[in-house]
Scaffold this motif. Sequence first.
Motif, mmCIF file in Angstrom:
data_model
loop_
_atom_site.group_PDB
_atom_site.id
_atom_site.type_symbol
_atom_site.label_atom_id
_atom_site.label_comp_id
_atom_site.label_asym_id
_atom_site.label_seq_id
_atom_site.Cartn_x
_atom_site.Cartn_y
_atom_site.Cartn_z
ATOM 1 N N LEU A 225 24.723 40.112 54.599
ATOM 2 C CA LEU A 225 25.586 40.419 55.742
ATOM 3 C C LEU A 225 26.702 39.390 55.897
ATOM 4 O O LEU A 225 27.828 39.750 56.253
ATOM 5 C CB LEU A 225 24.746 40.489 57.020
ATOM 6 N N ILE A 226 26.387 38.116 55.649
ATOM 7 C CA ILE A 226 27.419 37.066 55.732
ATOM 8 C C ILE A 226 28.509 37.320 54.703
ATOM 9 O O ILE A 226 29.710 37.260 55.007
ATOM 10 C CB ILE A 226 26.787 35.672 55.525
ATOM 11 N N LEU A 227 28.103 37.608 53.462
ATOM 12 C CA LEU A 227 29.072 37.891 52.406
ATOM 13 C C LEU A 227 29.870 39.152 52.717
ATOM 14 O O LEU A 227 31.080 39.219 52.475
ATOM 15 C CB LEU A 227 28.357 38.040 51.063
ATOM 16 N N ALA B 136 18.015 41.766 48.411
ATOM 17 C CA ALA B 136 17.162 40.587 48.245
ATOM 18 C C ALA B 136 17.097 39.753 49.518
ATOM 19 O O ALA B 136 16.034 39.230 49.883
ATOM 20 C CB ALA B 136 17.674 39.738 47.085
ATOM 21 N N ASN B 137 18.243 39.601 50.199
ATOM 22 C CA ASN B 137 18.300 38.776 51.409
ATOM 23 C C ASN B 137 19.358 39.357 52.339
ATOM 24 O O ASN B 137 20.553 39.178 52.109
ATOM 25 C CB ASN B 137 18.638 37.324 51.053
ATOM 26 N N GLN B 138 18.908 40.041 53.378
ATOM 27 C CA GLN B 138 19.840 40.741 54.263
ATOM 28 C C GLN B 138 20.799 39.786 54.972
ATOM 29 O O GLN B 138 21.975 40.107 55.152
ATOM 30 C CB GLN B 138 19.063 41.559 55.292
ATOM 31 N N ASN C 230 27.105 42.442 45.875
ATOM 32 C CA ASN C 230 26.775 42.248 47.290
ATOM 33 C C ASN C 230 25.622 43.162 47.708
ATOM 34 O O ASN C 230 24.766 42.786 48.520
ATOM 35 C CB ASN C 230 28.006 42.527 48.158
ATOM 36 N N ALA C 231 25.588 44.375 47.132
ATOM 37 C CA ALA C 231 24.499 45.309 47.429
ATOM 38 C C ALA C 231 23.161 44.747 46.947
ATOM 39 O O ALA C 231 22.148 44.838 47.653
ATOM 40 C CB ALA C 231 24.769 46.666 46.770
ATOM 41 N N TYR C 232 23.154 44.150 45.748
ATOM 42 C CA TYR C 232 21.934 43.536 45.222
ATOM 43 C C TYR C 232 21.481 42.380 46.120
ATOM 44 O O TYR C 232 20.301 42.244 46.448
ATOM 45 C CB TYR C 232 22.161 42.995 43.807
#
Length: 367
Positions: A313-315, A307-309, A301-303
């Motif tokens: 954030l949704i995850l 790559a795509n905030q 999730n950090a990666y």
Amino acid sequence: MGNMLLYILVPLMISALSVPLVKKIGVWCEIYAIENERTVHSGIIARCGGIAIYVAFMIGMSLFMNADRQMNALMIGGSIIFFSGLVDDMVNLRPKVKLLFQIIAALVLIFYGRVQLNVFHLPFGIVITSQILIYIISFFWIIGITNAINLIDGLDGLSSGVCVIALISIASIAYYDGHYDVTTIALILASSTLGFLLFNFHPASIFMGDCGALFLGFIISGISLLGFKSSTFITLGVPLLVLFVPIADTLIAIIRRTLKHKKFTEADKGHLHHVLMYNLKFGHRNTVLFIYFFTVLLSLNAYIYIANQTIGLILLFIMGIIVELFLEMTGMVSERYRPLWSLYCIICDKLHIKRIHLSFMDHTHKN
């Protein structure tokens, strides 16, 4: 790539080859784990395995890192933590004495090594530039992570495995961000810990003890500050995600013990690994593997977040809901802590919707 293999293989071999000797030293010096109502082991098992991690890390640092003020501070502070932890493993120091050594080590890292945050950016354009506040945030980060790693050291291979996963994640993110020195340090510590983990995974033949757990926590806290020292709230969120399990477990323990009018230093069986193992009947090995898996998910999730905030954030929100449900289901915080479930019940009653019956909400597991 060749250098990276050396950073991994040399400390790993030193650590793995040191463990059998450390076992003998631990038994000979009677530095072994005492069985009590909270322990899950039986027999005489040395609890000074952190010696192997410390020796492998120090040799690896000497071989592969150039000495400078920050590296020296990291190694001096780490040594203070390690030797105070080793003394604690031998004679059981008072919590205040242990904390004193942690404070000294943190001050060495911050003021001598200048390992700290620079400017701290919060959401809504709030910027913290006060040097005093920066020192305070950095100080509590170091002390917090140091103790968080120690608090989850309750099952075979749990703390060491979580640290290996976290360190590999930090190394990868630092490499992606161009912080190659941080990558090197993280890989050296990860491989030093992995060599020990070969003997520490269930059924463990050696424990790391406070000398290992506190040392790992301290070095990880320093590495994360080195890698994310120009921190915004977002970049600090990366190590927070990677280290979510020990951080969250520590904060929940503080809240739980406060609600029960207990001292923070008073141990209990309410930690995540205890809940999974005893309340949910996962068993020893499966509990550890489950926490490994969850730590890997958080690291991924950090990666994604980098790559795509938006997707990140949704995850993160979805995972947050799952964690909240788990806390309410198990009563880890308190037997009466059910905000999400209570909200669901209120909505169902207002809309005259039949509730979904969940058997675990008929009672809570007492820790």
